[in-house]
Design a protein around this motif. Structure first.
Motif, PDB file in Angstrom:
ATOM      1  N   TRP A  67       0.810  -1.219   0.000  1.00 51.12           N
ATOM      2  CA  TRP A  67       0.000   0.000   0.000  1.00 51.12           C
ATOM      3  C   TRP A  67       0.842   1.267   0.000  1.00 51.12           C
ATOM      4  O   TRP A  67       0.328   2.359  -0.259  1.00 51.12           O
ATOM      5  CB  TRP A  67      -1.002  -0.012   1.154  1.00 51.12           C
ATOM      6  N   GLU A  68       2.147   1.127   0.255  1.00 53.16           N
ATOM      7  CA  GLU A  68       3.059   2.263   0.179  1.00 53.16           C
ATOM      8  C   GLU A  68       3.811   2.296  -1.151  1.00 53.16           C
ATOM      9  O   GLU A  68       4.588   3.211  -1.393  1.00 53.16           O
ATOM     10  CB  GLU A  68       4.055   2.207   1.341  1.00 53.16           C
TER      11      GLU A  68
ATOM     12  N   PRO B  35       4.543   2.691  -5.212  1.00 53.89           N
ATOM     13  CA  PRO B  35       4.078   3.689  -6.183  1.00 53.89           C
ATOM     14  C   PRO B  35       2.784   3.272  -6.888  1.00 53.89           C
ATOM     15  O   PRO B  35       1.928   4.108  -7.162  1.00 53.89           O
ATOM     16  CB  PRO B  35       5.236   3.783  -7.184  1.00 53.89           C
ATOM     17  N   GLN B  36       2.624   1.976  -7.136  1.00 59.01           N
ATOM     18  CA  GLN B  36       1.429   1.494  -7.815  1.00 59.01           C
ATOM     19  C   GLN B  36       0.169   1.753  -6.986  1.00 59.01           C
ATOM     20  O   GLN B  36      -0.905   1.969  -7.539  1.00 59.01           O
ATOM     21  CB  GLN B  36       1.539  -0.009  -8.113  1.00 59.01           C
TER      22      GLN B  36
ATOM     23  N   ASN C  74      -0.823   4.221  -5.557  1.00 62.36           N
ATOM     24  CA  ASN C  74      -1.444   5.514  -5.873  1.00 62.36           C
ATOM     25  C   ASN C  74      -2.531   5.376  -6.935  1.00 62.36           C
ATOM     26  O   ASN C  74      -3.376   6.257  -7.069  1.00 62.36           O
ATOM     27  CB  ASN C  74      -0.384   6.512  -6.347  1.00 62.36           C
ATOM     28  N   LEU C  75      -2.485   4.291  -7.679  1.00 57.92           N
ATOM     29  CA  LEU C  75      -3.456   4.080  -8.745  1.00 57.92           C
ATOM     30  C   LEU C  75      -4.553   3.088  -8.361  1.00 57.92           C
ATOM     31  O   LEU C  75      -5.426   2.790  -9.156  1.00 57.92           O
ATOM     32  CB  LEU C  75      -2.733   3.608 -10.009  1.00 57.92           C
TER      33      LEU C  75
ATOM     34  N   ASP D 193      -7.793   1.825  -5.942  1.00 60.97           N
ATOM     35  CA  ASP D 193      -8.842   2.340  -5.063  1.00 60.97           C
ATOM     36  C   ASP D 193      -9.159   1.259  -4.034  1.00 60.97           C
ATOM     37  O   ASP D 193      -8.483   0.230  -3.979  1.00 60.97           O
ATOM     38  CB  ASP D 193     -10.084   2.778  -5.853  1.00 60.97           C
TER      39      ASP D 193
ATOM     40  N   TRP E 279       1.120   2.295 -17.252  1.00 62.94           N
ATOM     41  CA  TRP E 279       1.503   3.052 -16.066  1.00 62.94           C
ATOM     42  C   TRP E 279       2.994   3.332 -16.133  1.00 62.94           C
ATOM     43  O   TRP E 279       3.782   2.476 -16.538  1.00 62.94           O
ATOM     44  CB  TRP E 279       1.226   2.285 -14.790  1.00 62.94           C
TER      45      TRP E 279
ATOM     46  N   GLU F 282      11.893   9.061  -7.583  1.00 65.31           N
ATOM     47  CA  GLU F 282      11.626  10.245  -6.763  1.00 65.31           C
ATOM     48  C   GLU F 282      12.418  11.454  -7.245  1.00 65.31           C
ATOM     49  O   GLU F 282      11.894  12.555  -7.320  1.00 65.31           O
ATOM     50  CB  GLU F 282      11.955   9.948  -5.301  1.00 65.31           C
TER      51      GLU F 282
END
Length: 87
Positions: free
Chosen positions: A17-18, A20-21, A23-24, A26, A75, A80
């Motif tokens: 859940w942390e 980068p993926q 973020n896409l 729900d 994607w 960073e």
């Protein structure tokens, strides 16, 4: 499901859940992430069935966790440093 997991599985859940993926994703991705974590443990312990390993691959792809899946989902994940330069 999380209450059935050990510390390593809970840590894996959090790391996913942390990612980068994430973020896409729900909230509907929660079940897929849970399946991934559960089947991943069975795979690592050597107790997974063939169908569990296959479902793990499907879940990884659906969540964009492989380079091939990222490409198919169109994607892009910026490093960073690149994201800071772009801002």
């Amino acid at each position: 499901m999380e209450d059935l997991w050990d510390d390593a599985q809970r840590a894996r859940w959090e790391s996913l859940w942390e990612s980068p993926q994430a973020n896409l994703w729900d909230s509907s991705a929660a079940a897929t992430v849970a399946v991934l974590v559960t089947y991943e443990r069975a795979i690592l312990e050597g107790t997974a069935s063939a169908w569990q390993a296959q479902e793990w691959r499907y879940a990884s792809a659906a969540l964009g966790l492989t380079p091939e899946a990222l490409q198919k989902l169109n994607w892009t994940i910026q490093e960073e440093e690149d994201a800071e330069d772009a801002a």
